[in-house]
Design a protein around this motif. Sequence first.
Motif, PDB file in Angstrom:
ATOM      1  N   GLY A 169      38.913  40.140  44.024  1.00  0.00           N
ATOM      2  CA  GLY A 169      38.943  39.039  43.071  1.00  0.00           C
ATOM      3  C   GLY A 169      39.957  37.974  43.448  1.00  0.00           C
ATOM      4  O   GLY A 169      40.501  37.969  44.557  1.00  0.00           O
ATOM      5  N   LYS A 170      40.222  37.080  42.506  1.00  0.00           N
ATOM      6  CA  LYS A 170      41.152  35.985  42.730  1.00  0.00           C
ATOM      7  C   LYS A 170      42.428  36.203  41.927  1.00  0.00           C
ATOM      8  O   LYS A 170      42.392  36.753  40.820  1.00  0.00           O
ATOM      9  CB  LYS A 170      40.511  34.659  42.322  1.00  0.00           C
ATOM     10  CG  LYS A 170      39.260  34.308  43.124  1.00  0.00           C
ATOM     11  CD  LYS A 170      38.660  32.993  42.633  1.00  0.00           C
ATOM     12  CE  LYS A 170      37.402  32.650  43.427  1.00  0.00           C
ATOM     13  NZ  LYS A 170      36.792  31.375  42.956  1.00  0.00           N
ATOM     14  N   ALA A 171      43.545  35.737  42.458  1.00  0.00           N
ATOM     15  CA  ALA A 171      44.841  35.940  41.819  1.00  0.00           C
ATOM     16  C   ALA A 171      44.873  35.362  40.412  1.00  0.00           C
ATOM     17  O   ALA A 171      45.493  35.933  39.504  1.00  0.00           O
ATOM     18  CB  ALA A 171      45.948  35.323  42.672  1.00  0.00           C
ATOM     19  N   GLU A 172      44.183  34.228  40.230  1.00  0.00           N
ATOM     20  CA  GLU A 172      44.227  33.564  38.916  1.00  0.00           C
ATOM     21  C   GLU A 172      43.448  34.321  37.840  1.00  0.00           C
ATOM     22  O   GLU A 172      43.457  33.928  36.674  1.00  0.00           O
ATOM     23  CB  GLU A 172      43.698  32.132  39.020  1.00  0.00           C
ATOM     24  CG  GLU A 172      42.291  32.015  39.577  1.00  0.00           C
ATOM     25  CD  GLU A 172      42.269  31.759  41.068  1.00  0.00           C
ATOM     26  OE1 GLU A 172      41.319  31.078  41.531  1.00  0.00           O
ATOM     27  OE2 GLU A 172      43.190  32.218  41.780  1.00  0.00           O
ATOM     28  N   ASP A 173      42.765  35.406  38.213  1.00  0.00           N
ATOM     29  CA  ASP A 173      42.041  36.226  37.240  1.00  0.00           C
ATOM     30  C   ASP A 173      42.836  37.451  36.790  1.00  0.00           C
ATOM     31  O   ASP A 173      42.273  38.365  36.175  1.00  0.00           O
ATOM     32  CB  ASP A 173      40.706  36.685  37.829  1.00  0.00           C
ATOM     33  CG  ASP A 173      39.679  35.568  37.892  1.00  0.00           C
ATOM     34  OD1 ASP A 173      39.762  34.639  37.066  1.00  0.00           O
ATOM     35  OD2 ASP A 173      38.799  35.626  38.771  1.00  0.00           O
ATOM     36  N   ALA A 174      44.126  37.495  37.071  1.00  0.00           N
ATOM     37  CA  ALA A 174      44.936  38.680  36.749  1.00  0.00           C
ATOM     38  C   ALA A 174      45.226  38.775  35.250  1.00  0.00           C
ATOM     39  O   ALA A 174      45.293  37.769  34.534  1.00  0.00           O
ATOM     40  CB  ALA A 174      46.240  38.639  37.532  1.00  0.00           C
ATOM     41  N   PHE A 175      45.438  40.015  34.816  1.00  0.00           N
ATOM     42  CA  PHE A 175      45.787  40.298  33.420  1.00  0.00           C
ATOM     43  C   PHE A 175      47.042  41.165  33.357  1.00  0.00           C
ATOM     44  O   PHE A 175      47.270  42.018  34.216  1.00  0.00           O
ATOM     45  CB  PHE A 175      44.665  41.073  32.721  1.00  0.00           C
ATOM     46  CG  PHE A 175      43.382  40.311  32.555  1.00  0.00           C
ATOM     47  CD1 PHE A 175      43.153  39.541  31.427  1.00  0.00           C
ATOM     48  CD2 PHE A 175      42.399  40.381  33.527  1.00  0.00           C
ATOM     49  CE1 PHE A 175      41.966  38.840  31.269  1.00  0.00           C
ATOM     50  CE2 PHE A 175      41.201  39.688  33.392  1.00  0.00           C
ATOM     51  CZ  PHE A 175      40.990  38.911  32.255  1.00  0.00           C
ATOM     52  N   HIS A 176      47.851  40.944  32.322  1.00  0.00           N
ATOM     53  CA  HIS A 176      48.828  41.933  31.864  1.00  0.00           C
ATOM     54  C   HIS A 176      48.064  42.825  30.889  1.00  0.00           C
ATOM     55  O   HIS A 176      47.444  42.322  29.938  1.00  0.00           O
ATOM     56  CB  HIS A 176      50.006  41.275  31.146  1.00  0.00           C
ATOM     57  CG  HIS A 176      50.786  40.314  31.986  1.00  0.00           C
ATOM     58  ND1 HIS A 176      51.295  40.631  33.220  1.00  0.00           N
ATOM     59  CD2 HIS A 176      51.171  39.025  31.736  1.00  0.00           C
ATOM     60  CE1 HIS A 176      51.956  39.599  33.716  1.00  0.00           C
ATOM     61  NE2 HIS A 176      51.889  38.614  32.845  1.00  0.00           N
ATOM     62  N   LEU A 177      48.111  44.135  31.078  1.00  0.00           N
ATOM     63  CA  LEU A 177      47.275  45.045  30.294  1.00  0.00           C
ATOM     64  C   LEU A 177      48.073  45.869  29.290  1.00  0.00           C
ATOM     65  O   LEU A 177      49.120  46.439  29.619  1.00  0.00           O
ATOM     66  CB  LEU A 177      46.541  46.015  31.213  1.00  0.00           C
ATOM     67  CG  LEU A 177      45.233  45.574  31.865  1.00  0.00           C
ATOM     68  CD1 LEU A 177      44.625  46.745  32.620  1.00  0.00           C
ATOM     69  CD2 LEU A 177      44.254  45.051  30.836  1.00  0.00           C
ATOM     70  N   VAL A 178      47.549  45.952  28.077  1.00  0.00           N
ATOM     71  CA  VAL A 178      48.054  46.862  27.047  1.00  0.00           C
ATOM     72  C   VAL A 178      46.866  47.718  26.619  1.00  0.00           C
ATOM     73  O   VAL A 178      45.834  47.190  26.183  1.00  0.00           O
ATOM     74  CB  VAL A 178      48.635  46.094  25.851  1.00  0.00           C
ATOM     75  CG1 VAL A 178      49.101  47.073  24.772  1.00  0.00           C
ATOM     76  CG2 VAL A 178      49.780  45.188  26.297  1.00  0.00           C
ATOM     77  N   ILE A 179      46.995  49.038  26.779  1.00  0.00           N
ATOM     78  CA  ILE A 179      45.896  49.963  26.472  1.00  0.00           C
ATOM     79  C   ILE A 179      46.397  50.979  25.449  1.00  0.00           C
ATOM     80  O   ILE A 179      47.023  51.986  25.809  1.00  0.00           O
ATOM     81  CB  ILE A 179      45.407  50.675  27.747  1.00  0.00           C
ATOM     82  CG1 ILE A 179      45.001  49.651  28.822  1.00  0.00           C
ATOM     83  CG2 ILE A 179      44.232  51.593  27.425  1.00  0.00           C
ATOM     84  CD1 ILE A 179      44.602  50.284  30.148  1.00  0.00           C
TER      85      ILE A 179
END
Length: 437
Positions: A169-179
């Motif tokens: 994918g692309k760097a600009e599609d990153a997420f900080h995740l809370v699960i």
Amino acid sequence: MTKQQSREAMQLSRRSLLFGSAGVALSAAALPNVALAAEVATPALGADVRPFKTEVPQAALDDLRRRLIATRWPEGQTVADRSQGVQPEKLRALVDYWQTAYDWRRAEAKLNAYPQFLTEIDGLDIHFIHIRSTNERALPLIMTHGWPGSVFELLDVIGPLTDPVAHGGKAEDAFHLVIPSIPGFGFSGKPTEKGWDPQRIAAAWDTLMKRLGYLSYVSQGGDWGAIISDALGRQAPEGLLGIHVNRVERATTFPPDAAKALMSGDAAPETLSVDEKVIFNEARDFLNNGFGYAAIMSTRPETVGYGLADSPVGLGAWLYDKIADWVFTRGDPESALGRDALLDNITFYWLTNTGPSSGKIYWENAAGMAKLSPVRVPVAVTVFPGEVYKPPKKWLAKAYPDLVYYNQVEKGGHFAAWEEPELFSQEVRAAFRGLRS
């Protein structure tokens, strides 16, 4: 004793049970009520958020094996198909592997590979995994599991979502995740009062995200995670940018005449197209032949809970049956997920004794369906072909005034993130791409 002193005393008691000699000597009867993780106060995180590590006492695993060996099996089915439920040969093979070869410590290590935490919200401890992307401009995302799943069903999408470059994918599609774990599931607290319905959970999720410093964020979910995300969208708290779901609620998305016919047991209205009648008939078949589990937990979760708390095979069959029903490879969850992944999830329910408590969300939700209001934030939907209900875009466009993304993909079922983590991650990236600043 103050509330804070009471909490500290409880934490000290939990640590002594896990790490002291008393932990080894626990009776089998007491094991289901033992806290199964260590809590360590870390001033840098503040008193509101405490680190958490999964460490199951060996005595609990020994007790599980004894119970598996002592299983009293039923006589078996009178049919050759799945129409009476889980087939004996399937379950016996899984239980034999569970007893002789399955390794919970491997699953425990997989869970502990990610930062886990507890925080108290509205009087209840919430367990959650929190992974920050190395991309500081990543979009914060809270992602919620369902039933009969757990946080285990979402672990394989952590890499693709937090580090998309490493997964094509692309760097600009990153997420900080809370699960988070839903109340009554996993290591989250078990409600001791009524009222923990999806609306209350959604409000807790907003509190969680704000507590972690995320003033704007998005929400994603399937199954109960989708219902909770919908509830967030109805509440539309400040900072919620939008939601993505891979399962939608029939009651709010069927055309009115079709919804009326569905609930009354009538045939599909002539106003529906040929393709829409197929969707209608699939939904009616599910209500007639596949909804019994929900009817039981919506009305008598405590009654069925006694068996789920006492028998690991009973619990395993209860969970396996619906996983088998809803994976893309209908009736064959082993090929969709693998034996170890199935048993990671089932064993997690057993060790936390959440078979009974997880069912109560059905009971809580039953009273709230009449109170539904429109979702007031942008909505993205991905339809996976193995999902129970596959609404067309025009139905959803009427149900969701701000439908910003809709896509039908070619593989994957109800447990999309679990079955197809790469495809699921691509969909989540695409769904939220237009909502990034």
